[in-house]
Write an enzyme that holds these catalytic residues in place. Structure first.
Site, short mmCIF file in Angstrom:
data_model
loop_
_atom_site.label_atom_id
_atom_site.label_comp_id
_atom_site.label_asym_id
_atom_site.label_seq_id
_atom_site.Cartn_x
_atom_site.Cartn_y
_atom_site.Cartn_z
N ASN A 62 66.85 33.75 72.42
CA ASN A 62 66.66 34.79 73.43
C ASN A 62 67.19 34.31 74.78
O ASN A 62 66.54 34.43 75.82
CB ASN A 62 65.18 35.18 73.54
CG ASN A 62 64.97 36.44 74.35
OD1 ASN A 62 65.90 37.22 74.56
ND2 ASN A 62 63.75 36.65 74.83
N GLU A 66 71.40 34.81 69.46
CA GLU A 66 71.11 35.43 70.75
C GLU A 66 71.31 34.43 71.90
O GLU A 66 70.39 34.12 72.65
CB GLU A 66 69.71 36.07 70.77
CG GLU A 66 69.65 37.20 71.79
CD GLU A 66 68.40 38.07 71.68
OE1 GLU A 66 68.33 39.03 72.46
OE2 GLU A 66 67.53 37.83 70.82
N ASP A 93 68.58 35.56 62.23
CA ASP A 93 67.59 36.53 62.67
C ASP A 93 68.04 37.84 62.04
O ASP A 93 68.98 38.48 62.49
CB ASP A 93 67.56 36.63 64.19
CG ASP A 93 66.64 37.74 64.68
OD1 ASP A 93 66.05 38.45 63.84
OD2 ASP A 93 66.55 37.93 65.90
N ASN A 153 66.16 40.55 61.69
CA ASN A 153 65.51 41.70 62.32
C ASN A 153 64.91 42.66 61.30
O ASN A 153 64.86 43.87 61.50
CB ASN A 153 66.48 42.44 63.26
CG ASN A 153 66.43 41.88 64.68
OD1 ASN A 153 65.35 41.76 65.26
ND2 ASN A 153 67.58 41.51 65.21
N HIS A 186 60.86 33.86 69.86
CA HIS A 186 60.95 33.40 68.47
C HIS A 186 60.53 31.92 68.40
O HIS A 186 60.53 31.22 69.41
CB HIS A 186 62.37 33.51 67.94
CG HIS A 186 62.88 34.90 67.81
ND1 HIS A 186 63.12 35.51 66.59
CD2 HIS A 186 63.23 35.82 68.75
CE1 HIS A 186 63.60 36.73 66.79
NE2 HIS A 186 63.67 36.94 68.09
#
Length: 267
Positions: free
Chosen positions: A18, A44, A157, A159, A255
């Site tokens: 992130n 990310e 990831d 999602n 995360h």
């Protein structure tokens, strides 16, 4: 974690940062340097490569490759490896998603390791449709890789929480992106029915094991989370998996890093 002195193994970590610069300021790299990982996959990045600090790009003992999104401050993937791969693939050949920085693959003699960041679908119907297009394209790409006879490890990831055990409030999310029937069915069809393995779940069948928590409502403190970060492996590699850990003790991101050990000399 098992000591690396015990026997030969491959240690692979996957982590949605992130924001790679934000995670670094929160101590991620200081912690990572003590983990003795062979491969690190980060999703990310939220940075152009020129904006990623040199200290993060050039971790001693590792070489790194990146696919950054054309849009500043958005998406992006990076893969760090101790061993030198035979080939590195940046992007998976689908222009719509390659411009978003969602794929880096390192091919070694015995295994291909993929760092991937799947679209989330949370920003509205258009992005949900884009997510479905990504899933279709990624499935075709996986099929093409496997026909080459390679062992493959997807660190991503995704999602998507696959089953009810994979999120705390599954009843309240049945109609929400990330737990929609079509998304969950894709995980089953794309991977399980082809003989792939969700490695963490193979090793750890306990409930309450999550990798992402909302930033609202003290969700992390209460462990009201989702398991959406995966290492998914082809059969032979999955059979060699021996230990998995989600590290929650420090908060580097919304995360948590997931680390899995695989017995044998894979690189």
């Amino acid at each position: 974690m098992i000591s690396r002195k015990d026997y030969s193994m491959l240690r692979v970590m996957t982590f949605n940062a992130n924001g790679i610069r934000s995670a670094g300021k929160k101590g991620f790299w200081n912690w990572f340097e003590k983990q003795d990982a062979d491969i690190l996959c980060v999703q990310e990045l939220k940075a152009q490569q020129k904006d990623i600090p040199e200290a993060y790009q050039n971790i001693p003992g590792y070489t790194a490759w990146f696919q950054c999104a054309q849009k500043p401050g958005y998406s992006g993937c990076g893969l760090w490896s101790r061993a030198e791969p035979e080939h590195v693939q940046i992007g998976f050949g689908v222009p719509e998603f390659d411009v978003e920085g969602r794929y880096v693959r390192a091919d070694f003699e015995r295994v291909s390791i993929i760092c991937a960041y799947f679209p989330s679908g949370t920003s509205g119907p258009e992005r949900q449709e884009a997510k479905y297009r990504f899933l279709d394209a990624f499935e075709q790409h996986m099929d093409a890789l496997v026909t080459q006879g390679r062992q493959v490890l997807v660190c991503a990831d995704v999602n998507i929480a696959h089953r009810e055990i994979d999120l705390a409030n599954w009843k309240g999310n049945l109609k929400h992106t990330g737990f929609l029937p079509q998304e969950r069915a894709w995980l089953t069809t794309c991977f399980e029915k082809r003989g792939w393995t969700d490695v963490f779940r193979k090793l750890d069948p306990r409930p309450g094991q999550y990798t992402w928590w909302s930033q609202r409502g003290r969700a992390r403190e209460k462990n009201v989370g989702w398991r959406i970060d995966y290492e998914i492996a082809t059969e032979q590699l999955a059979l060699s998996a021996c230990q998995a850990r989600v590290y929650r003790d420090e908060k580097f991101s919304d995360h948590a890093p997931l680390t899995i050990d695989y017995e044998g000399r894979w690189l």
